[in-house]
Design an enzyme around this catalytic site. Structure first.
Site, PDB file in Angstrom:
ATOM      1  N   CYS A  13       0.364  82.716  43.682  1.00  0.00           N
ATOM      2  CA  CYS A  13       0.827  81.893  44.808  1.00  0.00           C
ATOM      3  C   CYS A  13       0.040  82.212  46.082  1.00  0.00           C
ATOM      4  O   CYS A  13      -0.154  81.339  46.927  1.00  0.00           O
ATOM      5  CB  CYS A  13       2.316  82.116  45.045  1.00  0.00           C
ATOM      6  SG  CYS A  13       3.345  81.707  43.621  1.00  0.00           S
ATOM      7  N   CYS A  25      -2.842  79.897  46.259  1.00  0.00           N
ATOM      8  CA  CYS A  25      -2.628  78.516  45.812  1.00  0.00           C
ATOM      9  C   CYS A  25      -2.587  77.568  47.009  1.00  0.00           C
ATOM     10  O   CYS A  25      -1.864  77.806  47.975  1.00  0.00           O
ATOM     11  CB  CYS A  25      -1.315  78.414  45.039  1.00  0.00           C
ATOM     12  SG  CYS A  25      -0.921  76.730  44.546  1.00  0.00           S
ATOM     13  N   CYS A  28       5.308  74.319  48.450  1.00  0.00           N
ATOM     14  CA  CYS A  28       5.850  74.506  47.106  1.00  0.00           C
ATOM     15  C   CYS A  28       7.307  74.971  47.183  1.00  0.00           C
ATOM     16  O   CYS A  28       7.608  76.031  47.725  1.00  0.00           O
ATOM     17  CB  CYS A  28       5.008  75.528  46.345  1.00  0.00           C
ATOM     18  SG  CYS A  28       5.624  75.859  44.687  1.00  0.00           S
ATOM     19  N   CYS A  44      -1.320  78.761  38.508  1.00  0.00           N
ATOM     20  CA  CYS A  44       0.116  78.585  38.346  1.00  0.00           C
ATOM     21  C   CYS A  44       0.488  78.926  36.907  1.00  0.00           C
ATOM     22  O   CYS A  44       1.021  78.104  36.171  1.00  0.00           O
ATOM     23  CB  CYS A  44       0.486  77.141  38.687  1.00  0.00           C
ATOM     24  SG  CYS A  44       2.232  76.886  39.052  1.00  0.00           S
ATOM     25  N   GLU A  66      -9.049  67.664  23.504  1.00  0.00           N
ATOM     26  CA  GLU A  66      -7.626  67.578  23.843  1.00  0.00           C
ATOM     27  C   GLU A  66      -6.742  67.929  22.651  1.00  0.00           C
ATOM     28  O   GLU A  66      -5.716  68.591  22.797  1.00  0.00           O
ATOM     29  CB  GLU A  66      -7.282  66.178  24.368  1.00  0.00           C
ATOM     30  CG  GLU A  66      -7.773  65.915  25.788  1.00  0.00           C
ATOM     31  CD  GLU A  66      -7.177  66.872  26.806  1.00  0.00           C
ATOM     32  OE1 GLU A  66      -6.002  67.256  26.650  1.00  0.00           O
ATOM     33  OE2 GLU A  66      -7.881  67.255  27.752  1.00  0.00           O
TER      34      GLU A  66
END
Length: 347
Positions: free
Chosen positions: A199, A202, A208, A192, A37
């Site tokens: 899209c 997605c 959305c 995204c 991370e």
DNA sequence: AACCCGGGGCA
DNA sequence: TGCCCAGGGTT
């Protein structure tokens, strides 16, 4: 769309398309997730992988890392950038060994108290490696959520940031939050994406709002340009009996460098003073024309023209290089746009 | 060349 | 609280 429908949709996508073979997704431990991370904070996955593998080989445990010299840690960080991350990573390992008995504290708040770990990274470590339900809000997740809800405003601003954390919290499911967290990051990183989001494939597209707006890429809104300061200037529009205007050259550098313009002053009072000083009794009429705004790349300029009609045609007014501009037969001079506008104003 | 990024540090 | 910084990568 309910929160559950949202997370279910995201989880289904993850099971079919999510990334599951990244090095830090194998043998999941707080230590391994933490290092990944931190490395991923400002750096893309493909760049991180070789660094991560080398790092883990040299420092397989938090104890090994805590015992290292800072030089060696930073050596393995060379090329990753943001070297404060490497220093904080080392300091954090020492803190964990010296203050937490070599174990990562098992709460988001306690994690976020450690050097280099903020709320988002703490949430990722907790939800991915500790079985603790916690939201994250890294750049990827932020983009997905900002688009899904067509969030107005720049996410860096405190108010918008708070709203987005609330949304992230609300949507994080009670179960499978490890996969959900992974999925949100993966969707942000692979579907995204910043420009040309996919899209068409997605799973969130039907609900959305960013997609519905027709311009999903305008979310999240980008950082607002620095506010342009408002400046003011008073322009002395001096007109002689023939109706010619007094122009003088501007300095070569700075705004309108080398162009011709009216004499200027910083205030109405100074403008009047200057007019009196230079033209005194020759002034027939003096009138304020109101003001208008001219915008530059870095500030707004409010221009307050002051029209001064003279009862004579001064031949020489002391300064060299002034020009009397005849609007009927305009000279070929460089003129600032608002000056040109003023020169050809109808009476 | 502009933009992006999580967290730290400072006014 | 808000503002600036860090540096390599992407667009």
């Amino acid at each position: 769309m309910t929160n559950t429908a949202f997370s279910t949709s995201v989880l289904n996508w993850y099971h079919q398309h999510g990334r599951k073979h990244l090095p830090w997704q194998q043998d999941i431990t707080p230590y391994r997730v933490w290092v990944s991370e931190i490395m991923l904070q400002q750096t893309q996955v493909t760049t991180v992988i070789p660094y991560y593998l080398r790092f883990m080989e040299r420092f397989p445990t938090v104890q090994a890392l805590a015992a290292a010299e800072q030089d060696e840690v930073l050596h393995l960080w060379t090329g990753l950038g943001y070297y404060a991350r490497g220093r904080n990573l080392h300091a954090c390992a020492k803190a964990i060994v010296e203050q937490h008995g070599g174990e990562f504290p098992r709460s988001v708040d306690a994690l976020a108290d450690l050097p280099g770990i903020g709320r988002s990274t703490a949430g990722a470590i907790a939800s991915i490696s500790m079985g603790i339900r916690a939201p994250i809000l890294d750049g990827n997740v932020k983009r997905v959520l900002a688009r899904f809800y067509a969030v107005d405003g720049w996410p860096g601003s405190p108010a918008v940031q708070k709203d987005m954390w609330d949304i992230a919290e609300r949507l994080t499911p009670a179960h499978s939050f490890r996969e959900y967290t992974q999925a949100m990051m993966d969707m942000g990183a692979t579907l995204c994406i910043r420009s040309k989001p996919a899209c068409g494939i997605c799973p969130l597209q039907p609900d959305c709002q960013g997609y519905a707006s027709g311009k999903p890429t305008q979310f999240p809104h980008s950082k607002p340009k620095a506010d342009k300061p408002e400046k003011h200037t008073w322009m002395l529009m001096v007109r002689n009996r023939d109706g010619h205007w007094l122009l003088q050259p501007r300095p070569q550098t700075g705004i309108w460098g080398g162009l011709w313009s009216f004499p200027e002053a910083d205030s109405e009072e100074q403008a009047q003073q200057q007019a009196q000083l230079r033209f005194g009794t020759q002034i027939d009429q003096l009138e304020s024309l109101g003001s208008f705004r001219h915008t530059f790349s870095h500030y707004h300029l409010h221009i307050h023209p002051l029209r001064i009609s003279l009862n004579s045609n001064p031949l020489q007014i002391g300064e060299a290089g002034v020009h009397w501009y005849n609007p009927e037969q305009p000279s070929e001079l460089g003129l600032a746009a608002p000056v040109k506008k003023l020169l050809h104003l109808p009476d």
